[in-house]
Design a protein around this motif. Structure first.
Motif, PDB file in Angstrom:
ATOM      1  N   PHE A 128       6.669   7.039   8.519  1.00 17.63           N
ATOM      2  CA  PHE A 128       5.409   7.328   7.588  1.00 17.63           C
ATOM      3  C   PHE A 128       5.130   8.608   7.905  1.00 17.63           C
ATOM      4  O   PHE A 128       4.196   9.195   7.177  1.00 17.63           O
ATOM      5  CB  PHE A 128       4.534   6.438   8.619  1.00 17.63           C
ATOM      6  N   THR A 141       0.974  -0.994   0.143  1.00 14.49           N
ATOM      7  CA  THR A 141      -0.043   0.030   0.028  1.00 14.49           C
ATOM      8  C   THR A 141       0.996   1.412   0.254  1.00 14.49           C
ATOM      9  O   THR A 141       2.179   1.030   0.447  1.00 14.49           O
ATOM     10  CB  THR A 141      -0.713  -0.092   1.304  1.00 14.49           C
ATOM     11  N   SER A 142       0.376   2.302  -0.444  1.00 19.96           N
ATOM     12  CA  SER A 142       1.109   3.519  -0.402  1.00 19.96           C
ATOM     13  C   SER A 142       0.293   4.970  -0.472  1.00 19.96           C
ATOM     14  O   SER A 142      -0.897   4.807  -0.627  1.00 19.96           O
ATOM     15  CB  SER A 142       1.984   3.415  -1.843  1.00 19.96           C
ATOM     16  N   GLY A 143       0.715   6.145  -0.380  1.00 18.07           N
ATOM     17  CA  GLY A 143       0.351   7.187  -0.435  1.00 18.07           C
ATOM     18  C   GLY A 143       0.627   7.610  -2.103  1.00 18.07           C
ATOM     19  O   GLY A 143       1.694   7.656  -2.586  1.00 18.07           O
ATOM     20  N   LEU A 200      -4.444   6.785  -0.593  1.00 20.23           N
ATOM     21  CA  LEU A 200      -4.858   8.255  -0.681  1.00 20.23           C
ATOM     22  C   LEU A 200      -3.992   8.901  -1.382  1.00 20.23           C
ATOM     23  O   LEU A 200      -2.887   8.635  -1.647  1.00 20.23           O
ATOM     24  CB  LEU A 200      -4.827   8.801   0.883  1.00 20.23           C
ATOM     25  N   ILE A 230       4.459   6.856  -2.331  1.00 16.76           N
ATOM     26  CA  ILE A 230       5.518   6.848  -1.286  1.00 16.76           C
ATOM     27  C   ILE A 230       5.057   5.573  -0.395  1.00 16.76           C
ATOM     28  O   ILE A 230       3.791   5.448  -0.103  1.00 16.76           O
ATOM     29  CB  ILE A 230       5.407   7.902  -0.476  1.00 16.76           C
ATOM     30  N   GLU A 231       6.128   4.756  -0.179  1.00 12.79           N
ATOM     31  CA  GLU A 231       5.860   3.714   1.085  1.00 12.79           C
ATOM     32  C   GLU A 231       7.141   3.414   1.574  1.00 12.79           C
ATOM     33  O   GLU A 231       7.851   4.396   1.524  1.00 12.79           O
ATOM     34  CB  GLU A 231       5.314   2.412   0.163  1.00 12.79           C
ATOM     35  N   MET A 232       7.494   2.294   2.304  1.00 13.90           N
ATOM     36  CA  MET A 232       8.477   2.392   3.330  1.00 13.90           C
ATOM     37  C   MET A 232       9.440   1.135   3.037  1.00 13.90           C
ATOM     38  O   MET A 232      10.060   0.693   4.088  1.00 13.90           O
ATOM     39  CB  MET A 232       7.905   2.326   4.518  1.00 13.90           C
ATOM     40  N   GLN A 260       7.585  11.276   5.488  1.00 12.74           N
ATOM     41  CA  GLN A 260       6.696  11.305   4.305  1.00 12.74           C
ATOM     42  C   GLN A 260       5.906  12.543   4.185  1.00 12.74           C
ATOM     43  O   GLN A 260       4.820  12.863   3.688  1.00 12.74           O
ATOM     44  CB  GLN A 260       5.616  10.189   4.272  1.00 12.74           C
ATOM     45  N   ARG A 309       4.239  14.510   6.334  1.00 13.02           N
ATOM     46  CA  ARG A 309       2.835  14.704   6.974  1.00 13.02           C
ATOM     47  C   ARG A 309       2.903  15.690   7.876  1.00 13.02           C
ATOM     48  O   ARG A 309       3.949  16.183   8.687  1.00 13.02           O
ATOM     49  CB  ARG A 309       2.407  13.204   7.635  1.00 13.02           C
ATOM     50  N   ARG A 312      -1.587  12.237  -1.460  1.00 13.27           N
ATOM     51  CA  ARG A 312      -1.063  13.010  -0.705  1.00 13.27           C
ATOM     52  C   ARG A 312      -1.090  14.315  -1.100  1.00 13.27           C
ATOM     53  O   ARG A 312      -0.781  15.295  -0.089  1.00 13.27           O
ATOM     54  CB  ARG A 312       0.426  12.356  -0.350  1.00 13.27           C
TER      55      ARG A 312
HETATM   56  N1  URA Z   1       1.595   3.574   3.319  1.00 14.39           N
HETATM   57  C1  URA Z   1       2.639   4.481   3.223  1.00 14.39           C
HETATM   58  O1  URA Z   1       3.755   4.284   3.532  1.00 14.39           O
HETATM   59  N2  URA Z   1       2.429   5.915   3.251  1.00 14.39           N
HETATM   60  C2  URA Z   1       1.017   6.267   3.012  1.00 14.39           C
HETATM   61  O2  URA Z   1       0.649   7.113   2.864  1.00 14.39           O
HETATM   62  C3  URA Z   1       0.136   5.091   3.086  1.00 14.39           C
HETATM   63  C4  URA Z   1       0.434   3.750   3.086  1.00 14.39           C
END
Ligand code: URA
Ligand code: R2B
Length: 305
Positions: free
Chosen positions: A193, A124-126, A254, A228-230, A197, A199, A256
């Motif tokens: 996160f 999953t990711s933004g 979502l 973006i993810e990790m 990222q 936020r 971002r």
């Molecule tokens: N995973 C993430 O690393 N970032 C997000 O915004 C959503 C999922």
């Protein structure tokens, strides 16, 4: 697998304990894992099980109905399932966890004498200017400084590895027709996160302004970053060193550019994640049908623990 790039010191170990998987090199790993073609990894244990069940369904493989699908090895860190030519395994959150899993899975496949597996992260990711529910196929992973490198500190010094993924695999994944948008883009892998990222909803007062963030988003988008993810940079760097073809397929939860909070209803978020899984399942079915050698197992393997 290209054994020339594997660690020569492994030969000196009488037994290699794959500690976090609860397996070791004295076990008959070949009979369980020798025919693996696809190693599919996602963050959570539940989604690893879910993906394994869906794999059995799409490949028409039977699951022992009295016991259901059981994980192989221990499950306090990761959950690992084997279904036909597919391993479905969780990797946890972040690069340290992903790194442990990749080391142990790669050694497992080596001891199992597995020929040419593909590694695919399903995450999953933004999104960056990408709608929720879309799926991003990674063309290259970049770090939090938007550079295509993974930095790994060893013996007190920094080592760098490139973060390219397999271009053919990315093209094949993009070629699958789906009812949701599938886009190609760079993926930024971060070690955090919240502030990592950009936020504004972490616990601490961020040392950047909304204007600075807006400029960063513009730059990232201009450089081709779409999500973006990790885990992506570590994953791509490891697979590139190991010469294992790697693909990264992430659902966008979502956009971002529009917000920070992941606040769609859980059923909606699950649907978004399902999209990423569906793309990979369709790819596996396509590859399995077009290559008869992939049809090696007839049942989903349910090991005892
Ligand atoms: N995973 C993430 O690393 N970032 C997000 O915004 C959503 C999922
Ligand atoms: C995506 O989602 C997780 C954070 O919520 C992390 O593992 C990632 O890469």
């Amino acid at each position: 697998m290209d054994i020339s790039v594997l660690n020569p010191h492994l030969q000196d170990l009488p037994v290699d304990y794959l500690y976090h998987l609860g397996l070791d090199s004295t076990m008959d790993l070949k009979s369980i894992f020798g025919d693996t073609k696809f190693v599919c990894m996602g963050g959570s244990n539940e989604r690893a099980k879910d993906f394994a069940e869906k794999t059995a369904e799409v490949l028409g493989l039977s699951i022992p109905h009295n016991r259901g699908l059981k994980p192989i090895g221990k499950t306090d860190r990761f959950s690992l399932y084997k279904v036909g030519p597919v391993i479905s395994v969780s990797h946890g959150m972040g690069m340290p966890s992903m790194s442990i899993l990749l080391n142990e899975i790669t050694k497992l496949l080596h001891y199992a004498e597995c020929a040419d597996p593909l590694f695919i992260r399903i995450g999953t990711s933004g999104g960056i200017g990408v709608k929720p529910g879309s799926v991003v196929v990674t063309e290259q992973a970049v770090n939090a400084e938007l550079e295509p490198v993974f930095e790994h500190v060893m013996l007190g010094s920094r080592k760098y590895c490139s973060t390219n993924v397999d271009a053919l695999l990315a093209a094949q994944l993009l070629n699958i027709k789906e009812s949701f948008p599938v886009v190609l883009g760079k993926t930024m892998g971060t070690d955090d996160f919240y502030e990592g990222q950009a936020r504004f909803d972490g616990a601490l007062d961020p040392p950047y302004s909304p204007k600075e963030r807006e400029l960063f988003w513009k730059l990232a988008h201009l450089r081709g970053v779409r999500n973006i993810e990790m885990e992506s940079t570590m994953f791509a760097a490891f697979c590139s060193r190991a010469r294992i073809p790697a693909g990264i397929v992430c659902a966008v939860l979502l956009d971002r550019l529009k917000g920070d909070q992941v606040n769609d209803p859980p059923s909606q978020l699950a649907q978004y994640s399902d999209n990423a899984q569906k793309l990979v399942l369709d790819f596996i079915v396509h590859q399995t049908l077009s290559s008869p050698s992939s049809k090696t197992s007839t049942t989903a393997y349910a090991a005892t623990r």
